[in-house]
Scaffold this motif. Structure first.
Motif, mmCIF file in Angstrom:
data_model
loop_
_atom_site.group_PDB
_atom_site.id
_atom_site.type_symbol
_atom_site.label_atom_id
_atom_site.label_comp_id
_atom_site.label_asym_id
_atom_site.label_seq_id
_atom_site.Cartn_x
_atom_site.Cartn_y
_atom_site.Cartn_z
ATOM 1 N N ASN A 52 0.764 -1.163 -0.038
ATOM 2 C CA ASN A 52 0.032 0.136 -0.158
ATOM 3 C C ASN A 52 0.726 1.269 -0.051
ATOM 4 O OD1 ASN A 52 -2.456 -1.425 -0.136
ATOM 5 N ND2 ASN A 52 -2.516 -1.423 2.044
ATOM 6 N N GLY A 53 0.397 2.228 -0.807
ATOM 7 C CA GLY A 53 1.063 3.635 -0.913
ATOM 8 C C GLY A 53 2.614 3.273 -1.708
ATOM 9 N N ALA A 54 2.505 2.411 -2.604
ATOM 10 C CA ALA A 54 3.796 1.911 -3.496
ATOM 11 C C ALA A 54 3.822 3.050 -4.438
ATOM 12 C CB ALA A 54 3.800 0.695 -3.689
ATOM 13 N N GLY A 55 2.493 3.632 -5.041
ATOM 14 C CA GLY A 55 2.434 4.522 -5.864
ATOM 15 C C GLY A 55 2.126 3.726 -7.064
ATOM 16 N N LYS A 56 1.402 2.583 -7.127
ATOM 17 C CA LYS A 56 0.862 1.898 -8.253
ATOM 18 C C LYS A 56 -0.292 2.717 -8.898
ATOM 19 C CE LYS A 56 -0.579 -1.701 -5.554
ATOM 20 N NZ LYS A 56 -0.148 -1.241 -4.184
#
Lengths: 296, 257
Positions: B54-58
């Motif tokens: 989550n929050g990886a920028g996908k």
């Protein structure tokens, strides 16, 4: 009391003007409601007050179109400020709306006090913009309302599918290459125009009722956007006529608040008794299927 | 604002070469980097998963390729062009939760939105567009629900509608944000068949995915993202315990079993 007033040209004029204002409010209110911007309409109508009074103070004119230009500019500025505050600060949208509404309305009331000291102020009848006074509509006013309404309906017809996808899924609209910013500005401008029209009949305090109530009522009766817009326009017009009728018939009742009450009454009835969606029937239904999900 | 492209006719097929080329891409939200110095290349015709915590920028990566997010640094070429010009070749499936499903519209109304780009301004969808929309609905097994109000759909059906809308766009590149989130097994199988069909037709499909177990089953390429791009390439080459650990930290041990 008799119903002779039904044939009275003044009554017919006011009823026509109020119906048009209600129809425009219902149509644009549908988009405001679906885009979760009902409160923006309220903030914009309150924000119109300083514009009206300033237009009078600067020009000394009581010319209605001129005052409404002031109203539109001021309402627009209010909407712009809400957007800027929301994007550029950590203040949440609802707080930004409340802030703009109260500051603009406060300034408007202060200016109104100043304007009242002018000898021509009573003639200009600026107080009528607080709660509206449909009864003083002139033939040229109704003509102006009709022209503006026609323009608004035409633009909504032309950009129908663009406004539809903008209201449902703005990210998808942008991804397909639509200029969502320009469309957003256009739709907001049309809403400002609808509010400006509503001001003279219903006033800054109650205009948002004419915007939101018919739309909220229409949503209860249909699941198609096309029908919802038409129905909201129709219910808005009905509120306008009914409000004019009641205030004339009972007498000594201000038209604006009665129109707002009619619209709210229709909305309340729809919220309670519309088939399937009405609260009266939904007590035992399984409930919505919406769920929050993670974002990546 | 980017040059406005809302083509009246079917755009020509894009040229050969990699579908996406990204160099030194950095995207910030305020002072927080969401994507940092990403180098990335997607060849034509792959079925690629994008995975990461989550929050990886996908999502941001997809939105940047669409030109909806402005990077602070780096360059992006999609079919050899700037994102705003390449949109006519891209179909987009946003996250299901991005919209209000109580909106007054039917399933067919929503899928028809995929045809809007082919129509240009003012014109309404015609018989041909309805036909194409129904075809897209048939592909996801939803044609019998064409006239249902979207608020009455299950999560899996909502995802199918969004995929059908993208199919109706007739694109060359499909960007899908979590199309498998919250769906039942039947829907998952139906959707993966659709994705394989797109790949077989030579289209490029990029899917933000959250289920690591199914990555080797469904996809032939994978990108491991955690703000930085840890690795990308064929699943057989880069979907390794080592790279997963670099992406997720030690929790990635779920996969070594």
């Amino acid at each position: 009391m008799g119903f002779g007033f039904l044939m009275d040209p003044t009554f017919r004029l006011v009823a026509t003007g109020s119906a048009l204002i209600g129809a425009v409010g219902g149509v644009l209110g549908t988009f405001a409601l679906l885009r979760r911007q009902s409160l923006l309409g309220d903030a914009m109508s309150h924000a119109a007050l300083p514009g009206i009074v300033l237009a009078f103070l600067l020009t000394g004119s009581r010319d209605l179109p001129l005052l409404l230009v002031g109203a539109s500019l001021s309402a627009w500025l209010g909407a712009l400020l809400v957007v800027l505050i929301t994007h550029r600060s950590r203040i949440r949208p609802d707080a930004a709306l409340g802030l703009v509404l109260s500051v603009f309305f406060g300034i408007g009331m202060a200016l109104l006090t100043v304007a009242q000291r002018r000898p021509t102020a009573a003639q200009a009848g600026l107080e009528r913009f607080l709660f509206g006074q449909a009864a003083v509509m002139l033939p040229q006013d109704v003509e102006g309302i009709a022209r503006t309404a026609a323009l608004i309906f035409l633009l909504i017809f032309l950009f129908w599918k663009e406004f539809k996808v903008l209201a449902f899924d703005p990210a998808f609209a942008a991804a397909m290459g639509l200029p969502v910013m320009a469309l957003d500005i256009l739709l907001t401008t049309l809403t400002v125009l609808a509010i400006a029209l509503g001001l003279q009949a219903v006033g800054v305090v109650l205009t948002s009722a004419v915007l939101v109530a018919p739309a909220a009522a229409a949503r209860q009766w249909t699941n198609r956007l096309e029908r919802m817009v038409i129905l909201a326009g129709g219910l808005g017009a009905l509120s306008g006529v009914l409000g004019t009728l009641l205030s004339t018939w009972i007498g000594r009742l201000p038209t604006g608040p009665v129109i707002a009450l009619c619209a709210s009454g229709i909305a309340l009835f729809s919220l309670l008794f519309a088939p399937r969606r009405g609260l009266a029937w939904t007590v035992k239904s399984p409930g919505g299927k919406r769920r929050a999900g993670p974002s990546g | 604002m980017a040059p406005f492209l809302f083509a009246r006719r079917e755009p020509p097929a894009p040229g050969a070469g990699p579908v996406i080329e990204v160099t030194d891409l950095t995207v910030m939200y305020g002072d927080r980097p969401v994507l940092w110095d990403v180098d990335w290349e997607v060849p034509a015709g792959v079925l690629m998963a994008v995975v990461g915590p989550n929050g990886a920028g996908k999502t941001t990566l997809l939105r940047t390729i669409l030109g909806l997010v402005r990077p602070v640094a780096g360059s992006i070429a999609v079919f050899g062009r700037p994102p705003a010009e390449a949109r006519r070749w891209i179909a987009y499936v946003p996250q299901r939760t991005a919209v209000d499903w109580d909106f007054p519209a039917t399933v067919l109304d929503v899928v028809l939105m995929g045809r809007y780009r082919h129509l240009g301004w003012v014109r309404r969808p015609g018989a041909q567009d309805r036909e194409r929309a129904l075809e897209a609905l048939a592909q996801v097994g939803m044609v019998h629900l064409a006239h249902r109000q979207i608020g009455q759909l299950s999560v899996g059906q909502q995802q199918r509608v969004f995929v059908a809308r993208a199919l109706a766009q007739d694109a060359w590149l499909y960007l899908m944000d979590e199309p498998f989130a919250g769906v039942d097994a039947t829907t998952e199988q139906a959707l993966i068949e659709v994705l394989r069909g797109l790949k077989a037709a030579g289209r490029t499909v990029i899917v933000v995915h959250h289920d690591l177990q199914t990555v080797p089953l469904y996809f032939d390429w994978v990108t491991l993202l955690n703000v930085r791009c840890v690795a990308w390439g064929p699943v057989t080459a880069v979907f390794t315990a080592d790279y997963l650990r670099q992406t997720y930290g030690e929790r990635a041990s779920i996969l070594s079993g």
